[in-house]
Design an enzyme around this catalytic site. Structure first.
Site, PDB file in Angstrom:
ATOM      1  N   SER A  32      -9.455   1.554   3.046  1.00  0.00           N
ATOM      2  CA  SER A  32      -8.683   2.342   2.105  1.00  0.00           C
ATOM      3  C   SER A  32      -7.664   1.545   1.297  1.00  0.00           C
ATOM      4  O   SER A  32      -7.076   2.062   0.339  1.00  0.00           O
ATOM      5  CB  SER A  32      -7.943   3.465   2.849  1.00  0.00           C
ATOM      6  OG  SER A  32      -7.042   2.930   3.807  1.00  0.00           O
ATOM      7  N   LYS A  56       0.851  -1.189   0.000  1.00  0.00           N
ATOM      8  CA  LYS A  56       0.000   0.000   0.000  1.00  0.00           C
ATOM      9  C   LYS A  56       0.890   1.244   0.000  1.00  0.00           C
ATOM     10  O   LYS A  56       1.945   1.265   0.639  1.00  0.00           O
ATOM     11  CB  LYS A  56      -0.889  -0.027   1.248  1.00  0.00           C
ATOM     12  CG  LYS A  56      -1.926   1.080   1.337  1.00  0.00           C
ATOM     13  CD  LYS A  56      -2.795   0.869   2.585  1.00  0.00           C
ATOM     14  CE  LYS A  56      -3.888   1.903   2.710  1.00  0.00           C
ATOM     15  NZ  LYS A  56      -4.762   1.653   3.876  1.00  0.00           N
ATOM     16  N   SER A  73      -9.638  -0.635   7.152  1.00  0.00           N
ATOM     17  CA  SER A  73      -9.088  -0.465   5.806  1.00  0.00           C
ATOM     18  C   SER A  73      -8.455  -1.703   5.200  1.00  0.00           C
ATOM     19  O   SER A  73      -8.165  -1.722   4.002  1.00  0.00           O
ATOM     20  CB  SER A  73      -8.074   0.683   5.800  1.00  0.00           C
ATOM     21  OG  SER A  73      -8.727   1.921   5.949  1.00  0.00           O
TER      22      SER A  73
END
Length: 451
Positions: free
Chosen positions: A155, A77, A179
């Protein structure tokens, strides 16, 4: 790589010489170049990945393997520092920042284990949304979309889609309010939120420091256990799958409010299979869950307050017009929180963590739907701010409880074949990760069985 390959199967093929790390990495980049992967990655790290793959190939040929993860590709990420690459946290306003001088601790740990870093996966800007929409780098489309594009969840959206499409067997995410678990639930994979502090946060761009945690997105619980062991440097002591005396507690308040009937049906079917296997299941209220939302209604959200402090200068700079207006609006909510409210929230949080831990008897784990809804269509959320905010709050509701109470948790797919993905969350008090993962391995097939 064949679509859907697990981390464990890749590790076996690499260790036995049946698969070459360089061929594997090249096949991944070939697929990215060939297929529509818009929005999945912010940056590809081809030069680094090929160098790591060539080094892994040499080690494996010479019998000097760094362990079970040697040569296995991974996505990161866009919060994790990677040497000689800019950490943009899904935002263009950080694009001109200096390149990272060193890897984040967890990136370095898995690099030492021989893993190959494919690139930076996309995310909600600054990790501040559970939907996975990014107006700057594009939004990864949920691979289960049919007639219209569906959101991937966020996210950690790019990480979820990279694994759900079978491009990667594992990608790392962060989890401040859900997330990791939300994209896992909405795309039909496994997402594990470790106890805060189980892995080092050094070199990871924060959102809310008292809530932030890390975790992998994978295709199975066993894959999760393997990557967790690698992150902690203990691959030689993988837990053995064995019977785990346990009892599941299904909360009767909050987590089923406004639940899609399909979600309730799939969850109840999984609980029924677990109960039929002889594992006790009890449904009872968790009063502290309701208290969390009462506190947030009176005092505000910790995540917004801490995000505002982190981004205060950006929010007052000319660059604010380049940021996602929805992220800006949510962060600015933290500006209105008085110090007395913040201190009250922190004190009440510690009290509720203690209360929650006392509500579960030894051997008990929580079980409930990861998110209350199926993945919604993307386009209406782009056009309607009120719908966006309502949907975001609903998607985060069940998972943020685990962050507020500092739990560890894992989402496992439980929907029937042919349906949109549905997540089944197991959770335990903080620092009970090993027990949680052992039980999750034991129950995975019961949870996943078509119903």
């Amino acid at each position: 790589m064949m679509a859907g390959s697990s981390l464990c199967s890749l590790a076996f093929l690499l260790q036995t010489g049946a698969l070459c790390p360089v061929d594997l990495v090249e096949s991944i980049y070939d697929r990215i170049d060939r297929e529509d992967m818009d929005g999945v990655f912010v940056t590809l790290t081809r030069e680094r990945a090929l160098a790591e793959a060539h080094a892994a190939r040499l080690r494996l040929r010479e019998g000097r393997s760094h362990g079970l993860l040697d040569g296995v590709p991974i996505g990161w990420k866009d919060l994790f520092d990677m040497h000689a690459s800019v950490t943009t946290a899904g935002s263009t306003v950080l694009a001109d920042q200096p390149k990272a001088r060193i890897d984040a601790d967890v990136v370095a740990t898995l690099a030492d284990a021989g893993m190959v870093s494919i690139g930076r996966t996309n995310m909600s800007e600054f990790a501040f949304s559970g939907l996975g929409i990014n107006p700057h780098y594009g939004t990864p489309i949920n691979p289960h979309s049919i007639d219209e594009p569906l959101i991937p969840g966020g996210s950690s959206s790019g990480s979820g889609v990279a694994v759900a499409t079978g491009l990667l067997a594992v990608a790392m995410g962060s989890d401040t309010g859900g997330s990791v678990r939300i994209p896992a639930a909405l795309t039909g994979i496994v997402g594990y939120k470790a106890t805060r502090g189980r892995y080092s946060m050094r070199g990871v761009f924060p959102l809310a420091i008292s809530l932030d945690s890390l975790g992998p997105l994978t295709r199975s619980v066993r894959d999760t256990v393997m990557i967790d062991a690698g992150l902690r440097g203990c691959l030689l002591a993988l837990p053995v799958r064995r019977a785990c005396p346990t009892r599941l507690v299904v909360p009767t308040n909050i987590v089923f409010d406004n639940c899609d009937p399909a979600v309730v049906h799939a969850f109840d079917a999984a609980i029924g299979r677990i109960a039929d296997s002889g594992i006790p299941v009890e449904r009872r209220p968790m009063p502290c869950f309701s208290t969390i939302f009462e506190l947030m209604g009176r005092h505000g959200a910790l995540a917004s307050a801490q995000a505002f402090v982190l981004h205060r200068e950006r929010l007052s700079s000319p660059n604010v017009v380049e940021m996602d207006r929805r992220m800006v609006a949510r962060a600015r909510q933290g500006e209105r929180m008085a110090l007395s409210d913040y201190m009250t929230l922190q004190a009440e949080r510690e009290r509720l963590i203690t209360e929650f831990n006392s509500l579960l008897a030894p051997g008990e784990l929580l079980a409930h739907p990861t998110v209350p809804q199926l993945a919604p269509p993307l386009v209406p959320l782009l056009l309607d701010d009120d719908l966006f905010n309502h949907t975001n709050a609903l998607m985060l509701r069940n998972t943020l409880i685990g962050n507020f109470l500092d739990m560890c948790a894992i989402s496992i797919p439980c929907g029937p074949e042919g349906s949109l993905p549905i997540g089944f969350q197991l959770a335990a008090p903080r620092n009970e990760d090993d027990r949680l993962l052992r039980v999750a391995m034991e129950l995975e097939q019961l949870i996943r069985a078509a119903g």
